[in-house]
Design an enzyme around this catalytic site. Structure first.
Site, PDB file in Angstrom:
ATOM      1  N   GLY A  86       0.909  -1.380   0.076  1.00  0.00           N
ATOM      2  CA  GLY A  86      -0.050   0.132  -0.095  1.00  0.00           C
ATOM      3  C   GLY A  86       0.928   1.100   0.119  1.00  0.00           C
ATOM      4  CB  SER A  89       2.090   0.043   4.376  1.00  0.00           C
ATOM      5  OG  SER A  89       1.607  -0.583   3.276  1.00  0.00           O
ATOM      6  CG  ASP A 156     -12.456  -9.047  -2.430  1.00  0.00           C
ATOM      7  OD1 ASP A 156     -13.229  -8.344  -2.616  1.00  0.00           O
ATOM      8  OD2 ASP A 156     -12.669 -10.260  -1.850  1.00  0.00           O
ATOM      9  NE  ARG A 279       9.745  12.337 -16.859  1.00  0.00           N
ATOM     10  CZ  ARG A 279      10.734  12.865 -17.543  1.00  0.00           C
ATOM     11  NH1 ARG A 279      12.035  13.172 -17.316  1.00  0.00           N
ATOM     12  NH2 ARG A 279      10.546  13.088 -18.822  1.00  0.00           N
ATOM     13  N   GLY A 309       5.692  -1.647  -5.840  1.00  0.00           N
ATOM     14  CA  GLY A 309       6.195  -0.906  -4.784  1.00  0.00           C
ATOM     15  C   GLY A 309       7.323   0.001  -5.203  1.00  0.00           C
ATOM     16  CG  ASP A 312       4.344   2.903  -2.978  1.00  0.00           C
ATOM     17  OD1 ASP A 312       3.886   4.074  -3.353  1.00  0.00           O
ATOM     18  OD2 ASP A 312       3.735   1.867  -3.144  1.00  0.00           O
ATOM     19  CG  ASP A 348       3.534  -4.555  -2.853  1.00  0.00           C
ATOM     20  OD1 ASP A 348       3.405  -5.993  -2.900  1.00  0.00           O
ATOM     21  OD2 ASP A 348       2.733  -4.102  -3.639  1.00  0.00           O
TER      22      ASP A 348
END
Length: 365
Positions: A86, A89, A156, A279, A309, A312, A348
């Site tokens: 996420g 996280s 989901d 980018r 990930g 992030d 991730d």
């Protein structure tokens, strides 16, 4: 661990981390109130630590992702590996890899899946503060990873507990005491309640002098461009650090062509001190705008095993660099090196240490 039931509401706030509890009231003031009082615990801090400042606090959703072995399909796989991911996280995990005190706040159901999310993040060095909800569920996804042609993701996430998060569910003292607050556009897009909660968090952080960092994340929002722009305009006035992808500039802000003028335009629109433009093509340089200066940092070359990930990780590495006193270019290099490390790992979140990231960065020094 310590759990504190509130006098009202259906959930319990649980602070997870180290070995000493500091309780604060809902408005962030310290309190010696007992378990039955209307107070909530601050995140755990080491016994010998007197300051309550957290380096980085993130607030948002995490998804439990199940993936078949690389190259296999969801439809035929017999085994699945679980990873937690996420935006918020993952950013916290990247910052923790630099030894920052990184905290993730959220709302989860008190189930085995919810506990799995917390356990995974703690193993990445992230401290967690969670409201355990009596209703709602953990967001899940099935993801085909690696270089599988036409890789499929099945999400989901309906009726997730996090979508009901209100300002009362968040320990605002943690926000006020943090050096930096990070949120992504993917979280407030999940529900009207989360939108208003995110707005409240940014307002509290601004009043307290906490640096406010935001990543637009249009591709993860599930909104059309017009709705995304409404969300940004609702949240981003006077944001301090804004990260956006060049696809956002084109799709949401109708700015195409050179990313530098696009970045300046958005920086002016929201009166933010720092803008970072990532980018679409991972081989192209990241652009940083601060003051009158423009910075350009190309990516580090690595063999990509799993791109999940990576964006992030860049954000977390960049924010960690700024917190550690790096100048703009140095922070961009930290972000690029963290992203490169993540691309070499399946999953991730960043799995590695500050030394691993610095070893990649040293290739360019």
């Amino acid at each position: 661990m310590g759990t504190l039931r509130r006098g009202s509401g259906t959930g319990a706030f649980e602070a997870v981390g180290s070995n000493a509890t500091i309780r604060v009231t809902a408005d962030g003031e310290r309190s010696d109130a007992g378990v039955g009082a209307k107070s909530r615990p601050h995140l755990f801090a080491p016994v010998d630590r007197t300051a309550t400042v957290t380096d980085l606090v993130t607030v948002g959703e995490a998804t439990l992702r199940f993936s078949p072995p690389r190259g296999e399909r969801i439809a035929t796989a017999r085994e699945f590996v679980a990873h937690v991911g996420g935006p918020e996280s993952n950013v916290a995990a990247a910052a923790a890899a630099f030894d920052l005190d990184a905290v993730w706040l959220s709302k989860l159901p008190d189930t085995a899946l919810g506990r799995r999310v917390v356990g995974d993040l703690r193993r990445h060095g992230v401290r967690t503060g969670v409201v355990w909800a009596d209703e709602g569920r953990t967001s899940t996804a099935f993801v085909e990873r690696g270089e599988t042609a036409g890789a499929t993701t099945i999400e989901d996430r309906n009726d997730a507990a996090v979508t009901t998060t209100t300002p009362d569910d968040v320990p605002m003292g943690v926000i006020r005491d943090a050096d930096t607050l990070f949120c992504s556009g993917a979280t407030p897009a999940r529900s009207e309640t989360l939108l208003e909660t995110t707005a409240a968090l940014l307002e509290v952080a601004g009043e307290a002098g906490t640096t406010r960092a935001f990543d637009t994340r249009f591709e993860k929002m599930g909104l059309d461009a017009e709705k995304a722009l409404e969300l940004y305009d609702h949240l981003l006035d006077d944001i301090d650090v804004l990260i956006l992808n060049e696809a956002d500039a084109e799709a949401v802000f109708d700015l195409d062509g050179d990313v530098v003028p696009a970045g300046h335009s958005i920086r002016t629109r929201y009166d933010c001190g720092t803008v970072v433009v990532t980018r679409e093509n991972p081989d192209h340089a990241v652009i940083g705008l601060e003051g009158e200066s423009i910075y350009e940092v190309p990516p580090f070359e690595v063999e990509t095993r799993d791109p999940a990930g990576a964006h992030d990780a860049f954000v977390g590495g960049f924010l960690a660099g700024r917190h550690r006193g790096e100048d703009m270019k140095g922070a961009l290099l930290d972000g690029a090196a963290t992203e490169a490390l993540t691309r070499t790992i399946v999953g991730d979140a960043v799995t590695g240490s500050r030394r691993d990231i610095e070893a990649i960065r040293e290739r360019r020094t």
